[in-house]
Motif scaffolding. Structure first.
Motif, PDB file in Angstrom:
ATOM      1  N   ILE A 100       0.870  -1.185   0.000  1.00 56.53           N
ATOM      2  CA  ILE A 100       0.000   0.000   0.000  1.00 56.53           C
ATOM      3  C   ILE A 100       0.904   1.232   0.000  1.00 56.53           C
ATOM      4  N   ARG A 101       0.761   2.045  -1.010  1.00 61.84           N
ATOM      5  CA  ARG A 101       1.541   3.279  -1.062  1.00 61.84           C
ATOM      6  C   ARG A 101       0.837   4.378  -0.279  1.00 61.84           C
ATOM      7  N   LYS A 102       1.610   5.344   0.160  1.00 62.30           N
ATOM      8  CA  LYS A 102       1.099   6.461   0.962  1.00 62.30           C
ATOM      9  C   LYS A 102      -0.157   7.085   0.326  1.00 62.30           C
ATOM     10  N   LYS A 103      -0.119   7.302  -0.982  1.00 64.49           N
ATOM     11  CA  LYS A 103      -1.231   7.982  -1.658  1.00 64.49           C
ATOM     12  C   LYS A 103      -2.483   7.093  -1.766  1.00 64.49           C
ATOM     13  N   ASP A 104      -2.316   5.759  -1.597  1.00 65.40           N
ATOM     14  CA  ASP A 104      -3.453   4.832  -1.718  1.00 65.40           C
ATOM     15  C   ASP A 104      -4.444   4.956  -0.560  1.00 65.40           C
ATOM     16  N   TRP A 105      -3.962   5.408   0.610  1.00 63.72           N
ATOM     17  CA  TRP A 105      -4.809   5.410   1.805  1.00 63.72           C
ATOM     18  C   TRP A 105      -6.055   6.280   1.646  1.00 63.72           C
ATOM     19  N   GLU A 106      -5.969   7.325   0.839  1.00 66.84           N
ATOM     20  CA  GLU A 106      -7.132   8.199   0.626  1.00 66.84           C
ATOM     21  C   GLU A 106      -8.254   7.474  -0.113  1.00 66.84           C
ATOM     22  N   LYS A 107      -7.897   6.441  -0.905  1.00 66.11           N
ATOM     23  CA  LYS A 107      -8.892   5.726  -1.719  1.00 66.11           C
ATOM     24  C   LYS A 107      -9.414   4.468  -1.029  1.00 66.11           C
ATOM     25  N   LEU A 108      -8.682   3.971  -0.044  1.00 61.56           N
ATOM     26  CA  LEU A 108      -9.059   2.719   0.615  1.00 61.56           C
ATOM     27  C   LEU A 108     -10.012   2.959   1.787  1.00 61.56           C
ATOM     28  N   ASN A 109     -10.945   2.022   1.971  1.00 62.30           N
ATOM     29  CA  ASN A 109     -11.904   2.134   3.077  1.00 62.30           C
ATOM     30  C   ASN A 109     -11.542   1.194   4.218  1.00 62.30           C
ATOM     31  N   LEU A 110     -12.029   1.544   5.413  1.00 60.66           N
ATOM     32  CA  LEU A 110     -11.683   0.837   6.640  1.00 60.66           C
ATOM     33  C   LEU A 110     -12.906   0.190   7.278  1.00 60.66           C
ATOM     34  N   HIS A 111     -12.687  -0.944   7.940  1.00 61.22           N
ATOM     35  CA  HIS A 111     -13.670  -1.532   8.844  1.00 61.22           C
ATOM     36  C   HIS A 111     -13.050  -1.537  10.238  1.00 61.22           C
ATOM     37  N   ILE A 112     -13.800  -1.029  11.217  1.00 62.42           N
ATOM     38  CA  ILE A 112     -13.287  -0.877  12.582  1.00 62.42           C
ATOM     39  C   ILE A 112     -14.235  -1.601  13.540  1.00 62.42           C
ATOM     40  N   ALA A 113     -13.689  -2.500  14.354  1.00 63.52           N
ATOM     41  CA  ALA A 113     -14.493  -3.194  15.376  1.00 63.52           C
ATOM     42  C   ALA A 113     -13.872  -2.920  16.733  1.00 63.52           C
ATOM     43  N   SER A 114     -14.659  -2.314  17.629  1.00 64.79           N
ATOM     44  CA  SER A 114     -14.146  -1.904  18.936  1.00 64.79           C
ATOM     45  C   SER A 114     -15.013  -2.501  20.043  1.00 64.79           C
ATOM     46  N   HIS A 115     -14.362  -2.912  21.134  1.00 64.53           N
ATOM     47  CA  HIS A 115     -15.101  -3.517  22.248  1.00 64.53           C
ATOM     48  C   HIS A 115     -14.543  -3.009  23.571  1.00 64.53           C
ATOM     49  N   ASN A 116     -15.434  -2.536  24.452  1.00 61.15           N
ATOM     50  CA  ASN A 116     -15.056  -2.147  25.819  1.00 61.15           C
ATOM     51  C   ASN A 116     -15.386  -3.302  26.756  1.00 61.15           C
ATOM     52  N   ASN A 117     -14.483  -3.613  27.704  1.00 60.04           N
ATOM     53  CA  ASN A 117     -14.805  -4.681  28.661  1.00 60.04           C
ATOM     54  C   ASN A 117     -15.397  -4.099  29.949  1.00 60.04           C
ATOM     55  N   PHE A 118     -16.004  -2.899  29.825  1.00 59.07           N
ATOM     56  CA  PHE A 118     -16.649  -2.227  30.961  1.00 59.07           C
ATOM     57  C   PHE A 118     -17.791  -1.381  30.407  1.00 59.07           C
ATOM     58  N   PRO A 119     -18.732  -0.925  31.263  1.00 62.43           N
ATOM     59  CA  PRO A 119     -19.900  -0.196  30.758  1.00 62.43           C
ATOM     60  C   PRO A 119     -19.524   1.081  30.007  1.00 62.43           C
ATOM     61  N   THR A 120     -20.192   1.314  28.886  1.00 66.03           N
ATOM     62  CA  THR A 120     -19.958   2.501  28.062  1.00 66.03           C
ATOM     63  C   THR A 120     -20.779   3.679  28.574  1.00 66.03           C
ATOM     64  N   ALA A 121     -20.153   4.865  28.643  1.00 68.80           N
ATOM     65  CA  ALA A 121     -20.814   6.127  29.032  1.00 68.80           C
ATOM     66  C   ALA A 121     -21.388   6.096  30.445  1.00 68.80           C
ATOM     67  N   ALA A 122     -20.772   5.262  31.321  1.00 64.34           N
ATOM     68  CA  ALA A 122     -21.240   5.185  32.710  1.00 64.34           C
ATOM     69  C   ALA A 122     -20.312   5.926  33.664  1.00 64.34           C
ATOM     70  N   GLY A 123     -19.327   6.637  33.117  1.00 59.32           N
ATOM     71  CA  GLY A 123     -18.427   7.409  33.966  1.00 59.32           C
ATOM     72  C   GLY A 123     -17.042   6.808  34.105  1.00 59.32           C
ATOM     73  N   LEU A 124     -16.731   5.782  33.316  1.00 49.84           N
ATOM     74  CA  LEU A 124     -15.422   5.126  33.399  1.00 49.84           C
ATOM     75  C   LEU A 124     -14.526   5.456  32.205  1.00 49.84           C
ATOM     76  N   ALA A 125     -14.766   6.603  31.599  1.00 47.16           N
ATOM     77  CA  ALA A 125     -13.920   7.110  30.501  1.00 47.16           C
ATOM     78  C   ALA A 125     -13.823   6.130  29.339  1.00 47.16           C
ATOM     79  N   SER A 126     -14.963   5.602  28.925  1.00 44.97           N
ATOM     80  CA  SER A 126     -14.968   4.673  27.788  1.00 44.97           C
ATOM     81  C   SER A 126     -14.559   5.370  26.496  1.00 44.97           C
ATOM     82  N   SER A 127     -14.948   6.638  26.326  1.00 47.56           N
ATOM     83  CA  SER A 127     -14.568   7.355  25.101  1.00 47.56           C
ATOM     84  C   SER A 127     -13.067   7.642  25.090  1.00 47.56           C
TER      85      SER A 127
END
Length: 307
Positions: free
Chosen positions: A102-129
């Motif tokens: 992958i060349r540097k200039k290719d990144w603008e044309k390529l799309n991403l898939h992102i999978a994220s998982h928290n092992n604690f409650p989200t938005a409950a005050g434990l700085a999940s963001s």
């Protein structure tokens, strides 16, 4: 770039952090620039963390993201800012084994898939963001071969969630508010690594796993607009407290460290009450825990535990 269909991916793990001198209030909403410096302790990633896998492939037709198994929109400015900043710094990537180039200039044309998982409650005050955006930026930087040190990456993570800049380091971390309008000097720096004070134990008591009634973003905005105590805190109180906290961490001074942490926590909640309309982040169980902590310390005569 090779024409065959391939997938190239990276997985990263990033811990959350607990502020001991709080960040509350922005002087710039768009760039997420704070009204004061803050200091945090990064938690052990084995206990509280976000795990994010980012993948790139010519087969992907658009950027997509899943959080805890549920697809979420990437259209928000915070996600877009992080994606734009990392893509703008991307380098060449080559995997000889898989025959991927992958060349540097290719990144603008390529799309991403992102999978994220928290092992604690989200938005409950434990700085999940904080953990989430730190992990997103760190994993994207690894995927795209971004040659930047953690402090530079912290300025990108900050644009997703302010506290995220602190989760790119272990141990004790200071987020310097900076003074430049473009936010280039508003970065995180490590004060001491995770081995510096390894007998310090943090206990997390989840008194409610429900989402906060007032989000941090709207709560901060209302505090900046209506709380006189916040203005006084940012200008007069925090600068002195930051210096005292740095000294307490350096000397592993538990009595000073915990006293400053409690005092700052109490003032943060006082700012929330001084906001119009008032914000309530503690409940009856929180108050009972504080009462028990104070009784225990009084009975022992020295600080055993603080909140």
């Amino acid at each position: 770039m090779a024409t065959e269909k391939w997938v190239f991916m990276v997985t990263a793990q990033t811990p959350t952090n607990i502020a001991v001198i709080k960040y509350w209030g922005k002087r710039d909403e768009v760039r997420i620039l704070p009204v004061n410096d803050s200091i945090s302790v990064t938690l052990d990633p084995d206990h509280l963390c976000t795990v994010t896998t980012v993948a790139v492939s010519p087969a992907f037709d658009r950027d997509r993201m899943w959080l805890n198994g549920k697809e979420i929109s990437l259209s928000g400015s915070r996600y877009q800012n992080c994606l734009r900043e990392i893509r703008g710094r991307a380098g060449d990537v080559e995997d000889m084994e898989k025959g991927i180039k992958i060349r540097k200039k290719d990144w603008e044309k390529l799309n991403l898939h992102i999978a994220s998982h928290n092992n604690f409650p989200t938005a409950a005050g434990l700085a999940s963001s904080a953990a989430g955006f730190a992990c997103l930026v760190f994993s994207l930087a690894k995927l795209m071969n971004v040659d930047e040190d953690p402090s530079h990456l912290s300025a990108i993570a900050r644009q997703g969630s302010g506290s995220a800049c602190r989760s790119l380091f272990g141990g004790f971390v200071k987020w310097t508010m900076g003074s430049k309008e473009d936010g280039s000097d508003s970065v995180a720096v490590q004060l001491a690594d995770e081995k510096h004070w390894d007998d310090l134990v943090i206990i997390i008591a989840v008194v409610s796993s429900r989402q906060k009634e007032t989000s941090s973003t709207s709560g901060m905005r209302e505090s900046v607009e209506t709380s006189l105590l916040l203005q006084h805190r940012a200008k007069e109180v925090v600068p002195k407290r930051i210096l005292q906290m740095e000294e307490a961490i350096k000397n592993r001074d538990f009595a000073s460290f915990t006293q400053l942490t409690c005092t700052d926590s109490n003032q943060f909640h006082a700012v929330c009450l001084d906001t119009s309309p008032p914000i309530f982040y503690m409940n009856d169980t929180s108050h009972r825990i504080i009462s028990l902590v104070e009784k225990w310390n009084r009975s022992e005569g020295t600080p055993q535990v603080k909140f």
